[in-house]
Enzyme design. Structure first.
Site, PDB file in Angstrom:
ATOM      1  N   ASP A  41       0.872  -1.192   0.000  1.00 25.42           N
ATOM      2  CA  ASP A  41       0.000   0.000   0.000  1.00 25.42           C
ATOM      3  C   ASP A  41       0.898   1.228   0.000  1.00 25.42           C
ATOM      4  O   ASP A  41       1.816   1.318   0.818  1.00 25.42           O
ATOM      5  CB  ASP A  41      -0.892  -0.019   1.255  1.00 25.42           C
ATOM      6  CG  ASP A  41      -2.073   0.934   1.126  1.00 25.42           C
ATOM      7  OD1 ASP A  41      -3.217   0.481   1.302  1.00 25.42           O
ATOM      8  OD2 ASP A  41      -1.860   2.142   0.869  1.00 25.42           O
ATOM      9  N   ASN A  90      -4.543   6.564  -0.917  1.00 26.51           N
ATOM     10  CA  ASN A  90      -5.902   6.878  -0.448  1.00 26.51           C
ATOM     11  C   ASN A  90      -6.190   6.116   0.842  1.00 26.51           C
ATOM     12  O   ASN A  90      -7.274   5.587   1.055  1.00 26.51           O
ATOM     13  CB  ASN A  90      -6.930   6.523  -1.531  1.00 26.51           C
ATOM     14  CG  ASN A  90      -8.301   7.106  -1.238  1.00 26.51           C
ATOM     15  OD1 ASN A  90      -8.424   8.083  -0.500  1.00 26.51           O
ATOM     16  ND2 ASN A  90      -9.337   6.495  -1.768  1.00 26.51           N
ATOM     17  N   LYS A 137     -10.930   5.101  -6.913  1.00 28.58           N
ATOM     18  CA  LYS A 137     -12.348   4.712  -6.953  1.00 28.58           C
ATOM     19  C   LYS A 137     -13.351   5.866  -6.941  1.00 28.58           C
ATOM     20  O   LYS A 137     -14.543   5.633  -6.769  1.00 28.58           O
ATOM     21  CB  LYS A 137     -12.646   3.784  -5.779  1.00 28.58           C
ATOM     22  CG  LYS A 137     -12.384   4.449  -4.435  1.00 28.58           C
ATOM     23  CD  LYS A 137     -12.988   3.686  -3.283  1.00 28.58           C
ATOM     24  CE  LYS A 137     -12.849   4.506  -2.008  1.00 28.58           C
ATOM     25  NZ  LYS A 137     -13.492   3.929  -0.852  1.00 28.58           N
ATOM     26  N   SER A 142     -16.659  -4.256  -9.702  1.00 28.79           N
ATOM     27  CA  SER A 142     -17.708  -3.408  -9.137  1.00 28.79           C
ATOM     28  C   SER A 142     -19.003  -3.604  -9.898  1.00 28.79           C
ATOM     29  O   SER A 142     -18.990  -3.898 -11.109  1.00 28.79           O
ATOM     30  CB  SER A 142     -17.258  -1.952  -9.266  1.00 28.79           C
ATOM     31  OG  SER A 142     -18.336  -1.071  -9.044  1.00 28.79           O
ATOM     32  N   THR A 189     -20.589  -1.396 -10.882  1.00 31.79           N
ATOM     33  CA  THR A 189     -20.603  -0.312 -11.861  1.00 31.79           C
ATOM     34  C   THR A 189     -20.495  -0.865 -13.293  1.00 31.79           C
ATOM     35  O   THR A 189     -20.923  -0.206 -14.238  1.00 31.79           O
ATOM     36  CB  THR A 189     -19.482   0.705 -11.548  1.00 31.79           C
ATOM     37  OG1 THR A 189     -19.758   1.920 -12.215  1.00 31.79           O
ATOM     38  CG2 THR A 189     -18.109   0.211 -11.951  1.00 31.79           C
ATOM     39  N   TYR A 220     -13.707   5.615 -14.336  1.00 30.79           N
ATOM     40  CA  TYR A 220     -13.551   4.641 -13.239  1.00 30.79           C
ATOM     41  C   TYR A 220     -14.221   3.318 -13.613  1.00 30.79           C
ATOM     42  O   TYR A 220     -13.620   2.246 -13.518  1.00 30.79           O
ATOM     43  CB  TYR A 220     -14.155   5.190 -11.929  1.00 30.79           C
ATOM     44  CG  TYR A 220     -14.455   4.107 -10.930  1.00 30.79           C
ATOM     45  CD1 TYR A 220     -13.434   3.495 -10.207  1.00 30.79           C
ATOM     46  CD2 TYR A 220     -15.768   3.641 -10.736  1.00 30.79           C
ATOM     47  CE1 TYR A 220     -13.707   2.463  -9.328  1.00 30.79           C
ATOM     48  CE2 TYR A 220     -16.047   2.617  -9.864  1.00 30.79           C
ATOM     49  CZ  TYR A 220     -15.019   2.028  -9.157  1.00 30.79           C
ATOM     50  OH  TYR A 220     -15.293   0.998  -8.291  1.00 30.79           O
ATOM     51  N   LYS A 266     -12.694  -0.770 -14.562  1.00 31.54           N
ATOM     52  CA  LYS A 266     -13.117  -2.076 -14.009  1.00 31.54           C
ATOM     53  C   LYS A 266     -13.502  -3.020 -15.151  1.00 31.54           C
ATOM     54  O   LYS A 266     -13.170  -4.204 -15.129  1.00 31.54           O
ATOM     55  CB  LYS A 266     -14.273  -1.890 -13.032  1.00 31.54           C
ATOM     56  CG  LYS A 266     -13.889  -1.140 -11.761  1.00 31.54           C
ATOM     57  CD  LYS A 266     -12.836  -1.898 -10.955  1.00 31.54           C
ATOM     58  CE  LYS A 266     -12.313  -1.117  -9.780  1.00 31.54           C
ATOM     59  NZ  LYS A 266     -11.166  -1.753  -9.106  1.00 31.54           N
ATOM     60  N   LEU A 312     -22.293   8.032   0.127  1.00 33.44           N
ATOM     61  CA  LEU A 312     -23.432   8.365   0.994  1.00 33.44           C
ATOM     62  C   LEU A 312     -23.119   8.209   2.493  1.00 33.44           C
ATOM     63  O   LEU A 312     -23.346   9.142   3.269  1.00 33.44           O
ATOM     64  CB  LEU A 312     -24.630   7.477   0.612  1.00 33.44           C
ATOM     65  CG  LEU A 312     -25.880   7.644   1.467  1.00 33.44           C
ATOM     66  CD1 LEU A 312     -26.450   9.053   1.351  1.00 33.44           C
ATOM     67  CD2 LEU A 312     -26.936   6.606   1.089  1.00 33.44           C
TER      68      LEU A 312
HETATM   69  C1  UD1 Z   1     -20.612   4.115  -7.209  1.00 35.07           C
HETATM   70  C2  UD1 Z   1     -20.603   2.794  -7.967  1.00 35.07           C
HETATM   71  C3  UD1 Z   1     -19.754   1.790  -7.241  1.00 35.07           C
HETATM   72  C4  UD1 Z   1     -18.377   2.366  -6.986  1.00 35.07           C
HETATM   73  C5  UD1 Z   1     -18.521   3.620  -6.150  1.00 35.07           C
HETATM   74  C6  UD1 Z   1     -17.162   4.230  -5.916  1.00 35.07           C
HETATM   75  C7  UD1 Z   1     -22.635   2.304  -9.233  1.00 35.07           C
HETATM   76  C8  UD1 Z   1     -24.015   1.739  -9.190  1.00 35.07           C
HETATM   77  N1  UD1 Z   1     -21.953   2.270  -8.080  1.00 35.07           N
HETATM   78  O1  UD1 Z   1     -21.327   3.926  -6.051  1.00 35.07           O
HETATM   79  O2  UD1 Z   1     -19.624   0.641  -8.027  1.00 35.07           O
HETATM   80  O3  UD1 Z   1     -17.580   1.427  -6.319  1.00 35.07           O
HETATM   81  O4  UD1 Z   1     -19.313   4.551  -6.875  1.00 35.07           O
HETATM   82  O5  UD1 Z   1     -17.261   5.417  -5.224  1.00 35.07           O
HETATM   83  O6  UD1 Z   1     -22.144   2.751 -10.228  1.00 35.07           O
HETATM   84  N2  UD1 Z   1     -26.068   9.958  -2.430  1.00 35.07           N
HETATM   85  C9  UD1 Z   1     -26.792  11.041  -1.969  1.00 35.07           C
HETATM   86  N3  UD1 Z   1     -26.099  12.043  -1.325  1.00 35.07           N
HETATM   87  C10 UD1 Z   1     -24.737  12.002  -1.121  1.00 35.07           C
HETATM   88  C11 UD1 Z   1     -24.025  10.872  -1.610  1.00 35.07           C
HETATM   89  C12 UD1 Z   1     -24.720   9.883  -2.257  1.00 35.07           C
HETATM   90  O7  UD1 Z   1     -28.000  11.120  -2.123  1.00 35.07           O
HETATM   91  O8  UD1 Z   1     -24.197  12.935  -0.559  1.00 35.07           O
HETATM   92  C13 UD1 Z   1     -26.792   8.861  -3.089  1.00 35.07           C
HETATM   93  C14 UD1 Z   1     -26.353   8.621  -4.532  1.00 35.07           C
HETATM   94  O9  UD1 Z   1     -27.098   9.400  -5.416  1.00 35.07           O
HETATM   95  C15 UD1 Z   1     -26.635   7.137  -4.666  1.00 35.07           C
HETATM   96  C16 UD1 Z   1     -26.434   6.568  -3.269  1.00 35.07           C
HETATM   97  O10 UD1 Z   1     -26.502   7.689  -2.386  1.00 35.07           O
HETATM   98  O11 UD1 Z   1     -27.967   6.921  -5.017  1.00 35.07           O
HETATM   99  C17 UD1 Z   1     -25.093   5.891  -3.095  1.00 35.07           C
HETATM  100  O12 UD1 Z   1     -24.077   6.757  -3.567  1.00 35.07           O
HETATM  101  P1  UD1 Z   1     -22.525   6.456  -3.311  1.00 35.07           P
HETATM  102  O13 UD1 Z   1     -22.308   6.079  -1.900  1.00 35.07           O
HETATM  103  O14 UD1 Z   1     -21.752   7.613  -3.854  1.00 35.07           O
HETATM  104  O15 UD1 Z   1     -22.233   5.150  -4.159  1.00 35.07           O
HETATM  105  P2  UD1 Z   1     -22.576   4.834  -5.705  1.00 35.07           P
HETATM  106  O16 UD1 Z   1     -22.562   6.059  -6.517  1.00 35.07           O
HETATM  107  O17 UD1 Z   1     -23.756   3.950  -5.731  1.00 35.07           O
END
Ligand code: UD1
Length: 335
Positions: A33, A37, A86, A126, A128, A151, A155, A199
């Site tokens: 590592d 990050n 990522k 992923s 994704t 990204y 993958k 999130l």
């Molecule tokens: C995406 C990819 C995942 C990848 C990851 C890396 C897809 C389906 N998923 O995850 O494979 O490993 O990125 O970072 O492509 N949200 C909010 N508010 C926030 C943040 C997020 O509402 O402040 C919502 C997003 O719109 C989403 C959900 O929460 O619907 C999850 O978001 P997040 O945690 O960023 O992950 P993904 O985007 O699903």
């Protein structure tokens, strides 16, 4: 003698939890590592959990000579390759950085493995790769779509490169859904650098008072409550899946040299459901507002888990409530 497993990105979020699970399963994890990050403090958490600091080489997987030296010295039974960038948004701004690190790093690692006659690899893919899928839940056989970001493309390309090398390399390709939570002890967890994109770290930092409020990215999607749906999985369940994959490789149980598994729970939760579940699990309100949609977000995706349960023999055990309790426990130890 314990089997040695090299874990690239072993101080990162998923990597550090996997290191602990490998130790518990009787392996000797060896970490590569370069802290691009992650933070060295993850090693202290690992030590608290397993009683010693595993060997750690602070090198870049793109540095072929250095990588070759570590792999030559330890002659591992297999490699788990987490080391990659990522952040979806960042990958749009710096595509070459993502292709260089994620695709270049994989090729460099594979060249070293070939030279050293090591033929067992677990690859971090992923969900994704499915893009906006035509069928939900998504199966491993569901048609993948054009990636939404560099990204995602790294993958997809990684999977193609591994498939094209199936004449000498055995790969367990794990397609992760949304890993969240932390080790139940609170000794290790996610350490986002800067403002979190994802999130759960954004949510827990908001509840901790580091961020003012969480913005829900859109509530006008065609879903149950209008917000996006994801398959959130406890990082320890995800980490444990790697032990199943490594055992399958080492025991020669693979049916094909390149095998793909969905690593999810099979349950979809909307953003609002996650917020409500957090509030219920921890008894604390989450300040939030509805905002505009985020560019590039998939509307809904969750895993079909029949193949991984029957073929790999792994199944996620922890509930959304546990994930959100453990995520909050980790945040309280940080702040
Ligand atoms: C995406 C990819 C995942 C990848 C990851 C890396 C897809 C389906 N998923 O995850 O494979 O490993 O990125 O970072 O492509 N949200 C909010 N508010 C926030 C943040 C997020 O509402 O402040 C919502 C997003 O719109 C989403 C959900 O929460 O619907 C999850 O978001 P997040 O945690 O960023 O992950 P993904 O985007 O699903």
């Amino acid at each position: 003698m314990k089997h040695k497993i090299i874990v690239t990105g072993g101080l990162g979020f998923i990597g550090s939890h996997t290191v602990v699970c490998l130790h518990e399963a009787g392996f000797e994890p060896i970490i590569i590592d370069n802290l691009s990050n992650s933070e060295a403090s993850a090693m202290d958490g690992i030590e608290q959990l397993i009683g010693y600091k595993p060997i750690w080489a602070n090198i870049d997987v793109n540095d072929k000579a250095a990588l070759g030296n570590v792999i030559k010295e330890h002659q591992p039974q297999g490699v788990i390759h987490f080391a990659a960038f990522k952040a979806v948004g960042e990958s749009v701004e710096k595509p070459l950085t993502y292709y260089r690190n994620n695709v270049g790093g994989l090729i460099t690692l594979m060249e070293v493995l070939k030279e050293e006659n090591i033929d067992n690899l677990v690859f971090s893919s992923s969900c994704t790769v499915y893009g906006e899928p035509d069928e939900i839940p998504v199966k491993e056989s569901t048609q993948t779509k054009m990636a939404e970001s560099p990204y995602g493309a790294t993958k997809q390309i990684g999977e193609i490169i591994l498939k094209d090398n199936a004449n000498w390399l055995n790969t367990q390709c794990l397609r992760y859904f949304n890993p969240i939570g932390a080790h139940e002890s609170g000794f290790i967890g996610e350490l986002p650098i800067g403002v979190p994109n994802n999130l759960i770290p954004y949510l827990t930092q908001t509840v901790a008072g580091i961020r003012k409020e969480l913005t829900v990215f859109g509530d006008d999607y065609n879903t149950t409550d209008g917000t996006c749906i994801r398959d959130y999985i406890h990082v320890m369940d995800l980490a444990e899946a790697h032990v199943f994959a490594i055992n399958r490789l080492i025991n020669g149980e693979q049916k094909e040299p390149f095998e793909v598994f969905n690593i999810g729970t099979g349950n979809g939760s909307s953003v609002l459901e996650v917020i409500q579940a957090f509030e219920k699990a921890n008894g604390i309100p989450v300040p939030h507002k509805i905002g505009p949609r985020r560019a590039g977000d998939v509307i809904q995706v969750w895993a079909e888990t029949t193949k991984v349960e029957h073929v790999l023999g792994w199944k996620a055990k922890r509930t959304l409530e546990t994930m959100l309790k453990d995520a909050w426990n980790w945040q309280t130890k940080l702040s």
